[in-house]
Design an enzyme around this catalytic site. Structure first.
Site, PDB file in Angstrom:
ATOM      1  N   CYS A   1       8.211  -5.853   0.871  1.00 50.91           N
ATOM      2  CA  CYS A   1       8.048  -4.821   1.899  1.00 50.91           C
ATOM      3  C   CYS A   1       6.967  -5.257   2.882  1.00 50.91           C
ATOM      4  O   CYS A   1       6.013  -5.956   2.515  1.00 50.91           O
ATOM      5  CB  CYS A   1       7.645  -3.509   1.229  1.00 50.91           C
ATOM      6  SG  CYS A   1       7.037  -2.235   2.349  1.00 50.91           S
TER       7      CYS A   1
ATOM      8  N   GLY B   1      12.331 -13.006  10.507  1.00 53.37           N
ATOM      9  CA  GLY B   1      13.583 -13.717  10.292  1.00 53.37           C
ATOM     10  C   GLY B   1      14.054 -13.576   8.861  1.00 53.37           C
ATOM     11  O   GLY B   1      13.529 -12.771   8.087  1.00 53.37           O
TER      12      GLY B   1
ATOM     13  N   HIS C   1      12.535   2.355  -1.620  1.00 54.87           N
ATOM     14  CA  HIS C   1      11.122   1.965  -1.568  1.00 54.87           C
ATOM     15  C   HIS C   1      10.486   2.390  -0.245  1.00 54.87           C
ATOM     16  O   HIS C   1       9.422   3.029  -0.224  1.00 54.87           O
ATOM     17  CB  HIS C   1      11.000   0.450  -1.751  1.00 54.87           C
ATOM     18  CG  HIS C   1       9.603  -0.063  -1.568  1.00 54.87           C
ATOM     19  ND1 HIS C   1       8.763  -0.323  -2.626  1.00 54.87           N
ATOM     20  CD2 HIS C   1       8.894  -0.357  -0.442  1.00 54.87           C
ATOM     21  CE1 HIS C   1       7.598  -0.749  -2.162  1.00 54.87           C
ATOM     22  NE2 HIS C   1       7.656  -0.784  -0.834  1.00 54.87           N
ATOM     23  N   GLU C   2      11.122   2.039   0.863  1.00 55.71           N
ATOM     24  CA  GLU C   2      10.537   2.327   2.176  1.00 55.71           C
ATOM     25  C   GLU C   2      10.412   3.827   2.417  1.00 55.71           C
ATOM     26  O   GLU C   2       9.446   4.289   3.040  1.00 55.71           O
ATOM     27  CB  GLU C   2      11.372   1.682   3.286  1.00 55.71           C
ATOM     28  CG  GLU C   2      11.448   0.163   3.214  1.00 55.71           C
ATOM     29  CD  GLU C   2      10.094  -0.517   3.264  1.00 55.71           C
ATOM     30  OE1 GLU C   2       9.135   0.076   3.806  1.00 55.71           O
ATOM     31  OE2 GLU C   2       9.990  -1.647   2.746  1.00 55.71           O
TER      32      GLU C   2
ATOM     33  N   HIS D   1       7.229   5.268   1.329  1.00 57.31           N
ATOM     34  CA  HIS D   1       6.170   5.181   2.335  1.00 57.31           C
ATOM     35  C   HIS D   1       6.326   6.283   3.378  1.00 57.31           C
ATOM     36  O   HIS D   1       5.347   6.884   3.822  1.00 57.31           O
ATOM     37  CB  HIS D   1       6.219   3.825   3.033  1.00 57.31           C
ATOM     38  CG  HIS D   1       5.819   2.670   2.167  1.00 57.31           C
ATOM     39  ND1 HIS D   1       4.704   2.682   1.367  1.00 57.31           N
ATOM     40  CD2 HIS D   1       6.403   1.450   1.983  1.00 57.31           C
ATOM     41  CE1 HIS D   1       4.600   1.528   0.737  1.00 57.31           C
ATOM     42  NE2 HIS D   1       5.627   0.762   1.089  1.00 57.31           N
TER      43      HIS D   1
ATOM     44  N   HIS E   1       1.590   1.463  -1.987  1.00 57.15           N
ATOM     45  CA  HIS E   1       2.139   0.527  -2.955  1.00 57.15           C
ATOM     46  C   HIS E   1       1.506   0.728  -4.320  1.00 57.15           C
ATOM     47  O   HIS E   1       0.349   1.111  -4.426  1.00 57.15           O
ATOM     48  CB  HIS E   1       1.916  -0.915  -2.493  1.00 57.15           C
ATOM     49  CG  HIS E   1       2.931  -1.364  -1.492  1.00 57.15           C
ATOM     50  ND1 HIS E   1       2.676  -2.323  -0.527  1.00 57.15           N
ATOM     51  CD2 HIS E   1       4.222  -0.986  -1.295  1.00 57.15           C
ATOM     52  CE1 HIS E   1       3.754  -2.500   0.208  1.00 57.15           C
ATOM     53  NE2 HIS E   1       4.706  -1.706  -0.242  1.00 57.15           N
TER      54      HIS E   1
END
Length: 476
Positions: free
Chosen positions: A99, A183, A227-228, A231, A237
């Site tokens: 992440c 990327g 997971h995101e 947040h 975390h």
């Protein structure tokens, strides 16, 4: 400390770049790219600050000391020995996909307790990825959000346009938030803590390959989104490798994954525990003239009839009604506490599938704990919220799902829906019923339940052969 001298030529000028390297073992010499990796990693995730960002100016001992401290901090977070050196284990962790949210000095639950004020939170998908269909993306986000709403009193509402608390999008490289992606691989996504403007938004790196499973190379969208979104709700975390909020990527199967205790405690610290409605469950009167069933399945050698959260059990071979057993569903099916909408069994596999809303449960025998999955694994569109009835036809090795006035046909061998579905009910059946409540197969015969009646249906000839009361099986 050791000094590493790098001679850099630019035109006719020569610069001397003095890099204060970190303590290393006698056998190991760090490559320049290792140092660059470490510096970039520590700047991004551990707030490393150096006195100069120019590569043509020497770095002082204060920079080196700061980097050593940050390496120790990073090693402590990941449970490594805090040596302050860039050993192979430390570099290996730095190379893992993860992440993009920092591990420190960000998203702190205490003492600020950043969270949404309202517990009804809207979300909007601004841009989809071409790697998946829109339905697959919608389903992945829906399941990811449900993980959190199951653990806390949160309600997520999808909006198609206008403002939303959480905006989800796919983008690459520089995309307007001062945190460009890198990327393929590396950083997979990042999110912002609750707040105005970009607060709560989630960005996924479009240079990655997104998947819904593990069969193809790439990254599972459900896993990363879950997971995101932690947040987006205000969580930081976790240092616990088994937690969903651990920063490094690990594949999770949406059908079997449940939120770990570490994450449950975190989200409940912010929003409290989910509110469970106190419901009074009454025992249905099986011989009432208006009695109907919700689902039927054969589990082992027993036919099980479901109504609300209650069930009746009779053996397939017994003709004596006093052999009938009954009780609350949760007594015989541990872990299933919701009303059952549909069920079907596959005799060849010795398993039954029980459906509750958007979930299904795999049952091998009564009173044995079962595991669950999502109905969307079957290939249902996101518009289907629950199944009305289901039946497996052994002769075809197909399973028929009834939803409203249409039905789907699922190939159990290929594990996908047959093309050309859903379809409307066959004409002979449609002339009698408008909705199927339950269904099961026994000895080559299909029984369909609709309201207070059950119908013996010949699927080969598309004919209803007989009609009986729905509670006839229960000795009424």
């Amino acid at each position: 400390m050791e000094l590493l001298w790098c001679w850099i030529f630019t035109g006719s000028l020569m610069f001397v770049d003095i890099i204060w390297t970190l303590p290393i073992s006698e056998e190991q010499w760090l490559r320049p790219e290792d140092v660059q990796l470490a510096e970039g990693y520590l700047r991004r995730f551990y707030q490393l600050r150096t006195s100069s960002s120019s590569r043509h100016q020497s770095r002082n001992r204060r920079d080196t000391s700061a980097m050593v401290d940050k390496i120790k901090e990073m090693q402590g977070f990941f449970g490594l020995e805090q040596t302050g050196t860039l050993d192979p284990q430390t570099l290996a962790v730095m190379r893992r996909d993860r992440c993009g949210v920092p591990d420190v000095e960000n998203f702190s639950v205490y003492p600020k307790r950043t969270k949404w004020r309202n517990k009804t939170i809207t979300y909007r998908i601004e841009k989809y990825t071409p790697d998946l269909t829109r339905e697959e993306v919608d389903r992945s986000f829906h399941l990811a959000l449900k993980l959190w709403s199951d653990a806390a009193p949160l309600n997520f509402v999808k909006v198609n346009n206008g403002k939303a608390n959480i905006v989800l999008t796919f983008a690459s490289r520089t995309h307007g938030d001062f945190f460009p992606f890198d990327g393929p691989k590396g950083v997979l996504a990042h999110a912002f803590e609750p707040g105005q403007g970009m607060g709560g938004d989630v960005h996924f790196d479009e240079d990655e390959t997104w998947t819904t499973g593990q069969e193809k190379p790439g990254y599972n969208l459900f896993t990363v989104a879950a997971h995101e979104l932690g947040h987006s709700l205000g969580l930081s975390h976790s240092k616990n490798p088994s937690a969903l909020m651990y920063p490094n990527y690990k594949y999770y199967d949406s059908a079997k994954y449940t939120l770990p205790r570490d994450d449950v405690m975190g989200i409940q610290a912010l929003y409290g525990k989910p509110i469970r409605k106190q419901e009074t469950v009454t025992i249905p009167r099986k011989c009432d003239p208006n009695f109907s069933v919700d689902a039927v399945a054969v589990i082992g050698n027993e036919i099980v009839f479901f109504k609300d959260r209650y069930m009746w059990i009779r053996t397939t071979w017994s003709t004596y009604w006093n052999q009938l057993r009954e009780g609350f569903s949760s007594t015989y099916l541990p872990g299933i506490n919701s009303a059952i909408n549909a069920a079907y069994d596959i005799p060849a596999k010795g398993v039954a599938y029980i459906f509750t809303g958007p979930k299904y449960w795999v049952v091998q025998q009564l009173k044995m704990k079962s595991h669950f999955g999502s109905i969307y694994e079957y290939g249902f569109p996101s518009t289907v919220k629950h199944i009305d009835a289901a039946v497996h036809v052994s002769g075809y090795r197909k399973t028929f799902f009834f939803v409203g006035q249409v039905y789907y046909r699922y190939d159990e061998n290929k594990r996908k829906m047959d093309p050309g579905f859903p379809r409307s009910f066959p004409l002979d059946l449609l002339s009698i019923v408008r909705k199927i409540d339950a269904a099961f197969e026994l000895e080559g015969h299909i029984y369909l339940f609709s309201g207070t009646k059950a119908y013996l249906y010949d699927y080969r000839q598309d004919r209803v052969l007989k009609r009986i009361p729905a509670n006839a099986w229960l000795g009424c």
